[in-house]
Scaffold this motif. Structure first.
Motif, PDB file in Angstrom:
ATOM      1  N   LYS A 228      -5.163  -6.702  -5.104  1.00  0.00           N
ATOM      2  CA  LYS A 228      -5.708  -5.390  -4.785  1.00  0.00           C
ATOM      3  C   LYS A 228      -5.652  -4.459  -5.994  1.00  0.00           C
ATOM      4  O   LYS A 228      -4.731  -4.520  -6.814  1.00  0.00           O
ATOM      5  CB  LYS A 228      -4.920  -4.773  -3.623  1.00  0.00           C
ATOM      6  CG  LYS A 228      -5.650  -3.677  -2.865  1.00  0.00           C
ATOM      7  CD  LYS A 228      -4.995  -3.417  -1.514  1.00  0.00           C
ATOM      8  CE  LYS A 228      -5.772  -2.395  -0.704  1.00  0.00           C
ATOM      9  NZ  LYS A 228      -5.161  -2.163   0.626  1.00  0.00           N
TER      10      LYS A 228
ATOM     11  N   ASP B  36       0.829  -1.213   0.000  1.00  0.00           N
ATOM     12  CA  ASP B  36       0.000   0.000   0.000  1.00  0.00           C
ATOM     13  C   ASP B  36       0.860   1.259   0.000  1.00  0.00           C
ATOM     14  O   ASP B  36       0.627   2.205  -0.766  1.00  0.00           O
ATOM     15  CB  ASP B  36      -0.911   0.022   1.234  1.00  0.00           C
ATOM     16  CG  ASP B  36      -2.129  -0.874   1.099  1.00  0.00           C
ATOM     17  OD1 ASP B  36      -2.351  -1.406  -0.011  1.00  0.00           O
ATOM     18  OD2 ASP B  36      -2.851  -1.034   2.096  1.00  0.00           O
TER      19      ASP B  36
ATOM     20  N   ARG C 152       0.839   3.661  -3.322  1.00  0.00           N
ATOM     21  CA  ARG C 152       0.210   4.978  -3.197  1.00  0.00           C
ATOM     22  C   ARG C 152       1.226   6.098  -3.285  1.00  0.00           C
ATOM     23  O   ARG C 152       0.940   7.172  -3.819  1.00  0.00           O
ATOM     24  CB  ARG C 152      -0.583   5.028  -1.893  1.00  0.00           C
ATOM     25  CG  ARG C 152      -1.844   4.179  -1.981  1.00  0.00           C
ATOM     26  CD  ARG C 152      -2.543   4.018  -0.669  1.00  0.00           C
ATOM     27  NE  ARG C 152      -3.825   3.332  -0.859  1.00  0.00           N
ATOM     28  CZ  ARG C 152      -4.468   2.694   0.096  1.00  0.00           C
ATOM     29  NH1 ARG C 152      -3.963   2.653   1.324  1.00  0.00           N
ATOM     30  NH2 ARG C 152      -5.614   2.097  -0.155  1.00  0.00           N
TER      31      ARG C 152
ATOM     32  N   TYR D 145      -5.921  -0.258  -7.147  1.00  0.00           N
ATOM     33  CA  TYR D 145      -5.728   1.099  -6.633  1.00  0.00           C
ATOM     34  C   TYR D 145      -6.118   2.089  -7.724  1.00  0.00           C
ATOM     35  O   TYR D 145      -5.810   1.902  -8.898  1.00  0.00           O
ATOM     36  CB  TYR D 145      -4.265   1.340  -6.260  1.00  0.00           C
ATOM     37  CG  TYR D 145      -3.685   0.385  -5.245  1.00  0.00           C
ATOM     38  CD1 TYR D 145      -3.589   0.737  -3.898  1.00  0.00           C
ATOM     39  CD2 TYR D 145      -3.209  -0.866  -5.637  1.00  0.00           C
ATOM     40  CE1 TYR D 145      -3.033  -0.134  -2.968  1.00  0.00           C
ATOM     41  CE2 TYR D 145      -2.661  -1.743  -4.716  1.00  0.00           C
ATOM     42  CZ  TYR D 145      -2.575  -1.374  -3.383  1.00  0.00           C
ATOM     43  OH  TYR D 145      -2.026  -2.245  -2.467  1.00  0.00           O
TER      44      TYR D 145
END
Length: 716
Positions: free
Chosen positions: A133, A104, A108, A135
């Motif tokens: 995941k 993460d 990010r 994003y």
């Protein structure tokens, strides 16, 4: 590896990423340019610059929506430390919470800093999916978030790995032999021509990218207009590259070679390539959201379009501009499908990595056999430690802690992806981004995960070498990659920005600069072996030495060789001659306005020479203006790929060709210009000298342009 070498399109102009089709130079796992020519472009490869920590710039509104603020990863102390100093031993799995927090933060941060609209990630370990995941956004208008189970990203040259599996299946079935000429398995119309080489291109040469082809991509590797998309066999026949070296002699990443392999598999099996991959790989593995097909209306001779349920979930591709994200049109790659047209989800790629780690069998279904499994873990070429030897089409990546992984990177004009599996860790990492600035994240995520959890602490940067500083001249110079076009205007662009400049610092570090990327290395052992290691990671360089001097080098990706060049192929020399030629042309035309009446006295030969040189001046200045107009559009890679070569570049080259022809006449007239002596009807000595200097300068510039391929407007 990128489908295209990104550097080919860099505005730096002043062609080096990958693979990465394998744009797509192959990319470095830790990076190339891709399916996009590893456009390649050094393509984002092991020469990629490691970003230093720096404040994050304020994001534009669209960027804020696509990239939420980074969350801090869990403290390092949450995991015990092994005796080696690493946080985990090879047999220990990464705790899912720790992994998610780390990924993460990395994703990010990159999305905010590099302006990436959307990212999809999956990580597998020990047969389990431990992270999956999405994003940011797959579409900004209307807004559609990235869903790791549903959103398809273009994976570029990772597509090639499915082609190699299909090829090895034919080898295991006894229908193809790796050491046989590839022409035995191709229809006559696309067979490789001799072109003066007696050694045939063999199947194994396609798998280690050593068929000896030049690399051409501009204007045909990607298509924006579906009406221009051709069947694979027609593309292979019409876009046949020149053979520039003996097969097997040296690797030079080849999208064309991978496409030939796909055509061979299709021809031998008697099935269209797309259907063969679906039946033998995608369906057995359960990759129900992966396809080589593309969204388009039905067209005779082409494979059917991708199912509508998948077409609706394909992510848009983006380019970051000062005003925000700019959506790019869909990029068609069907004409060279085996090299890079696949699209997939993070969930499907997780199943694929599980298949690779399991040696070809998943959920009791055998997709490829033990011979193929062994091949994909066995390099074809003998290389120095840390240099990719091509595991039968798969790239071998150096990872932190002395480990290695294998996989492939991929890149199109907008999508940058990477897949790395590390068998000794039971680990596989896939990441894909939908914005052209996503290369650094795609290239480094897998390596950074291994570094974070499995590598013992190391002191960086590594120290320089006094011996290297003393022998700087043995390595410093300009090197040109073998993955490029070898003639015409595309060859000129490849030479212009497809090389690498090597220098040595006073404290003994080797600095390699390619395009906008710079990396530093230090000797890895005795300097005489020509091996270097990055000052801050596992990447390697290996120089070939001759009489104590470097003649070429290869990076960790091993997708091409960078050969030391003479001064006439250095971009700096070309730039200096161009500036001098432009100034001389301006001075020539300025003289028409500034000369007094007496200076217009001249012989008939001098009159002809003056007319000729004035015409040359106009032609040179016109060529520079047209080239500048073309270069002003290169900030967007798509303008070059889709619009190559363009009217302005062709006319500029034609002007240069005519000016060069007139240069020959100007040099022939040179003795007659000086024969006027001190007579009242002759030029002054100063004007004779100016004419002579200009004629010789134009001549030198024309010769250099000839070496660069700039004198062939008919050969884009």
């Amino acid at each position: 590896m990128r489908l295209i070498s990104k550097a080919v399109f860099s505005l730096a102009l002043a062609w080096a990423a990958t693979p990465a089709l394998a744009q797509d130079a192959p990319q470095q796992a830790s990076p190339p340019p891709s399916a996009g020519m590893p456009k390649a472009p050094i393509p984002y490869t092991s020469l990629q610059k490691k970003a230093a920590p720096r404040p994050r710039p304020a994001a534009a509104p669209a960027a804020k929506a696509a990239a939420p603020a980074a969350t801090a990863p869990a403290p390092a102390a949450a995991l015990p430390v092994t005796p080696s100093g690493a946080r985990l031993a090879p047999g220990q799995p990464i705790p899912q919470a720790e992994l998610e927090a780390f990924v993460d933060g990395a994703v990010r941060s990159a999305m905010s800093h590099d302006h990436i609209a959307g990212v999809t990630v999956s990580v597998v370990q020990n047969g389990q999916v431990v992270l999956k995941k999405g994003y940011g956004f797959a579409s900004l208008s209307p807004a559609r978030k990235v869903d790791p189970d549903r959103t398809l990203f273009r994976i570029g040259s990772i597509s090639k790995t499915f082609t190699w599996i299909a090829l090895m299946n034919e080898v295991e079935a006894g229908r193809i032999r790796l050491d046989a000429p590839v022409n035995l398995y191709l229809p006559e119309r696309v067979q490789v021509r001799d072109q003066g080489f007696r050694t045939p291109v063999r199947v194994i040469n396609l798998m280690d990218h050593s068929p000896g082809f030049e690399d051409r991509a501009l204007g045909h590797l990607f298509e924006r207009n579906f009406d221009r998309v051709r069947p694979l066999a027609e593309y292979l026949r019409q876009e046949r590259p020149s053979r520039v070296r003996a097969p097997g002699s040296s690797p030079a990443y080849s999208n064309y070679g991978a496409a030939l392999a796909g055509e061979a598999v299709s021809y031998v099996s008697g099935k269209p390539f797309e259907r063969l991959i679906e039946e033998t790989i995608f369906l057995p593995v359960g990759m129900n959201s992966t396809s080589f097909r593309e969204p388009h209306p039905p067209k005779a001779g082409l494979p059917g379009p991708i199912p509508e349920r998948l077409a609706a979930n394909i992510s848009d591709g983006y380019r970051w501009t000062p005003s925000g994200f700019e959506q790019r049109p869909f990029e068609f790659i069907s004409q060279v499908a085996p090299a890079g047209s696949a699209s997939s989800t993070a969930a499907d790629m997780a199943r694929y990595m599980q298949l690779l780690l399991a040696g070809g069998t998943l959920d009791g279904k055998v997709v490829y056999g033990p011979r193929a499994a062994q091949a994909f873990r066995t390099p074809i070429r003998r290389t120095p430690p840390g240099i990719n030897g091509w595991r039968h089409g798969f790239i071998e990546y150096p990872l932190a802690g002395g480990r290695t992984g294998f996989g492939h990177a991929g890149g199109t004009l907008s999508f940058l992806s990477n897949m790395v599996v590390a068998p000794d860790l039971g680990l596989g990492v896939f990441v894909s981004t939908n914005t052209e600035t996503g290369g650094p994240l795609a290239n480094t995520l897998a390596g950074s995960i291994v570094q974070q959890f499995y590598a013992p602490p190391q002191t960086f940067p590594r120290e320089g070498s006094r011996q290297l500083a003393d022998r700087a001249g043995d390595f410093a110079g300009h090197y040109v990659g073998t993955r490029r076009a070898y003639g015409g205007l595309e060859g000129m662009v490849g030479l212009m920005i497809g090389g690498a400049s090597v220098s040595v610092t006073d404290d003994g570090r080797l600095v390699v600069s390619a395009g906008r990327e710079t990396r530093a290395f230090v000797p890895d052992g005795d300097l005489s072996n020509g091996r270097f290691v990055s000052v801050s990671g596992p990447e390697r360089l290996a120089f070939a030495m001759q009489d104590g001097k470097a003649v070429s080098f290869r990076t960790s990706l091993g997708e091409q060789t960078f050969e030391r060049t003479g001064f006439w192929l250095r971009p700096g020399v070309l730039a200096v001659l161009a500036v001098l030629t432009a100034l001389a042309a301006l001075a020539t035309l300025g003289g028409l306005l500034l000369r007094n009446r007496r200076e217009f006295r001249e012989t008939s030969v001098q009159r002809q020479a003056s007319l000729l040189q004035n015409t040359q001046a106009v032609l040179w200045l016109t060529a520079f203006a047209l080239f500048g107009a073309w270069a002003s559009r290169t900030s967007d890679v798509a303008n070059i790929m889709y619009g190559w070569p363009g009217a302005s570049l062709i006319i500029a080259s034609a002007c240069v060709l005519v000016a060069t022809a007139l240069t020959i006449g100007g040099l022939i007239l040179l003795p007659g210009v000086w024969r006027g002596g001190r007579r009242v009807d002759s030029w002054s000595p100063l004007r004779k000298f100016a004419y002579s200097f200009t004629a010789l300068l134009y001549g030198a510039f024309a010769v250099v342009l000839g070496f660069w391929g700039a004198l062939s407007p008919w050969n884009g």
